[in-house]
Design a protein around this motif. Structure first.
Motif, short mmCIF file in Angstrom:
data_model
loop_
_atom_site.label_atom_id
_atom_site.label_comp_id
_atom_site.label_asym_id
_atom_site.label_seq_id
_atom_site.Cartn_x
_atom_site.Cartn_y
_atom_site.Cartn_z
N TYR A 76 26.20 -41.21 2.01
CA TYR A 76 26.46 -39.96 1.30
C TYR A 76 25.43 -38.89 1.68
O TYR A 76 25.79 -37.74 1.95
CB TYR A 76 26.43 -40.20 -0.21
N ASN A 77 24.17 -39.27 1.75
CA ASN A 77 23.12 -38.32 2.13
C ASN A 77 23.27 -37.85 3.57
O ASN A 77 22.98 -36.70 3.88
CB ASN A 77 21.73 -38.90 1.86
N VAL A 78 23.75 -38.74 4.45
CA VAL A 78 24.04 -38.34 5.83
C VAL A 78 25.17 -37.31 5.82
O VAL A 78 25.09 -36.28 6.51
CB VAL A 78 24.40 -39.56 6.71
N MET A 79 26.20 -37.56 5.02
CA MET A 79 27.31 -36.60 4.93
C MET A 79 26.83 -35.24 4.41
O MET A 79 27.29 -34.19 4.86
CB MET A 79 28.43 -37.13 4.04
N LEU A 80 25.90 -35.25 3.46
CA LEU A 80 25.36 -33.99 2.95
C LEU A 80 24.62 -33.23 4.04
O LEU A 80 24.73 -32.00 4.14
CB LEU A 80 24.43 -34.24 1.75
N ARG A 81 23.86 -33.96 4.87
CA ARG A 81 23.16 -33.30 5.97
C ARG A 81 24.14 -32.71 6.98
O ARG A 81 23.95 -31.60 7.47
CB ARG A 81 22.19 -34.27 6.65
N VAL A 82 25.20 -33.46 7.27
CA VAL A 82 26.23 -32.96 8.20
C VAL A 82 26.90 -31.73 7.60
O VAL A 82 27.15 -30.74 8.31
CB VAL A 82 27.26 -34.07 8.53
N LYS A 83 27.18 -31.77 6.31
CA LYS A 83 27.79 -30.61 5.63
C LYS A 83 26.90 -29.39 5.78
O LYS A 83 27.37 -28.29 6.10
CB LYS A 83 28.03 -30.92 4.16
N ASP A 84 25.60 -29.56 5.55
CA ASP A 84 24.66 -28.44 5.70
C ASP A 84 24.63 -27.92 7.14
O ASP A 84 24.59 -26.71 7.36
CB ASP A 84 23.25 -28.86 5.29
N GLN A 85 24.66 -28.84 8.10
CA GLN A 85 24.66 -28.43 9.50
C GLN A 85 25.94 -27.67 9.85
O GLN A 85 25.88 -26.66 10.57
CB GLN A 85 24.49 -29.64 10.41
N LEU A 86 27.08 -28.11 9.34
CA LEU A 86 28.34 -27.41 9.60
C LEU A 86 28.34 -26.02 8.97
O LEU A 86 28.80 -25.05 9.57
CB LEU A 86 29.53 -28.21 9.06
N THR A 87 27.80 -25.92 7.77
CA THR A 87 27.70 -24.62 7.10
C THR A 87 26.83 -23.67 7.92
O THR A 87 27.19 -22.51 8.13
CB THR A 87 27.14 -24.79 5.67
N SER A 88 25.70 -24.17 8.39
CA SER A 88 24.81 -23.36 9.21
C SER A 88 25.48 -22.96 10.52
O SER A 88 25.41 -21.79 10.94
CB SER A 88 23.51 -24.11 9.52
N PHE A 89 26.15 -23.91 11.16
CA PHE A 89 26.84 -23.62 12.41
C PHE A 89 27.91 -22.55 12.20
O PHE A 89 28.02 -21.61 12.98
CB PHE A 89 27.47 -24.89 12.99
N ASN A 90 28.71 -22.70 11.15
CA ASN A 90 29.77 -21.73 10.87
C ASN A 90 29.20 -20.34 10.61
O ASN A 90 29.75 -19.34 11.06
CB ASN A 90 30.64 -22.19 9.69
N TYR A 91 28.09 -20.28 9.89
CA TYR A 91 27.44 -18.99 9.63
C TYR A 91 26.98 -18.35 10.94
O TYR A 91 27.23 -17.17 11.19
CB TYR A 91 26.24 -19.18 8.68
N LEU A 92 26.32 -19.14 11.79
CA LEU A 92 25.83 -18.61 13.06
C LEU A 92 26.98 -18.20 13.98
O LEU A 92 26.92 -17.17 14.66
CB LEU A 92 24.93 -19.64 13.75
N ALA A 93 28.06 -18.99 14.00
CA ALA A 93 29.23 -18.64 14.82
C ALA A 93 29.85 -17.34 14.33
O ALA A 93 30.26 -16.49 15.14
CB ALA A 93 30.25 -19.78 14.78
N ASP A 94 29.91 -17.15 13.02
CA ASP A 94 30.45 -15.92 12.45
C ASP A 94 29.57 -14.72 12.83
O ASP A 94 30.08 -13.65 13.18
CB ASP A 94 30.57 -16.05 10.94
N GLN A 95 28.25 -14.90 12.75
CA GLN A 95 27.34 -13.83 13.13
C GLN A 95 27.49 -13.47 14.61
O GLN A 95 27.50 -12.29 14.97
CB GLN A 95 25.88 -14.24 12.83
N GLN A 96 27.64 -14.47 15.45
CA GLN A 96 27.83 -14.22 16.88
C GLN A 96 29.13 -13.46 17.12
O GLN A 96 29.16 -12.51 17.91
CB GLN A 96 27.82 -15.52 17.67
N LYS A 97 30.18 -13.87 16.44
CA LYS A 97 31.48 -13.19 16.58
C LYS A 97 31.36 -11.72 16.18
O LYS A 97 31.87 -10.84 16.85
CB LYS A 97 32.53 -13.89 15.72
N ARG A 98 30.65 -11.46 15.08
CA ARG A 98 30.47 -10.07 14.63
C ARG A 98 29.67 -9.26 15.65
O ARG A 98 30.00 -8.10 15.92
CB ARG A 98 29.75 -10.05 13.28
N LEU A 99 28.64 -9.86 16.21
CA LEU A 99 27.85 -9.15 17.22
C LEU A 99 28.67 -8.84 18.46
O LEU A 99 28.59 -7.74 19.02
CB LEU A 99 26.61 -9.97 17.59
#
Length: 114
Positions: A76-99
């Motif tokens: 479960y804790n591994v899944m939480l870390r993966v969830k956080d990483q996906l959230t961060s990745f999606n945020y960064l991908a969105d920022q790149q798309k906007r730029l």
């Protein structure tokens, strides 16, 4: 929870003034929170604010569940870390798309325009 869990709870002073039904109810609420991949801190806050459950009770039940289901909580804790990483990745991908979109829609200045 098993009979062993009930005996462990009887030995734990944090369960002294708590009925078995309340402990079971907290367990069910924790499991519901976990279905939404909440962290331990989020579970404690959610149960306190929405259900009025004491943080010490939630913490004690979580600790006991983790002791009884170590491999599950590890996963479960591994899944939480993966969830956080996906959230961060999606945020960064969105920022790149906007730029990229802002740089292609804004005319680039050339030396002749300066």
């Amino acid at each position: 929870m098993s009979t062993m869990a009930q005996n462990t709870m009887k030995d734990d002073s944090s369960f002294d003034d708590v009925a078995w039904d309340e402990i079971k109810s907290v367990q069910v609420m924790i499991e519901r929170c976990m279905q939404h991949y909440l962290t331990q801190a989020e579970i404690i806050t959610t149960l306190q604010s929405q259900m009025g459950v004491r943080p010490s009770l939630t913490t004690s039940v979580l600790r006991l569940l983790e002791e009884q289901n170590g491999p599950y909580f590890y996963s479960y804790n591994v899944m939480l870390r993966v969830k956080d990483q996906l959230t961060s990745f999606n945020y960064l991908a969105d920022q790149q798309k906007r730029l990229i979109n802002s740089s292609t829609t804004t005319p680039q200045r050339t030396a002749a325009h300066v």
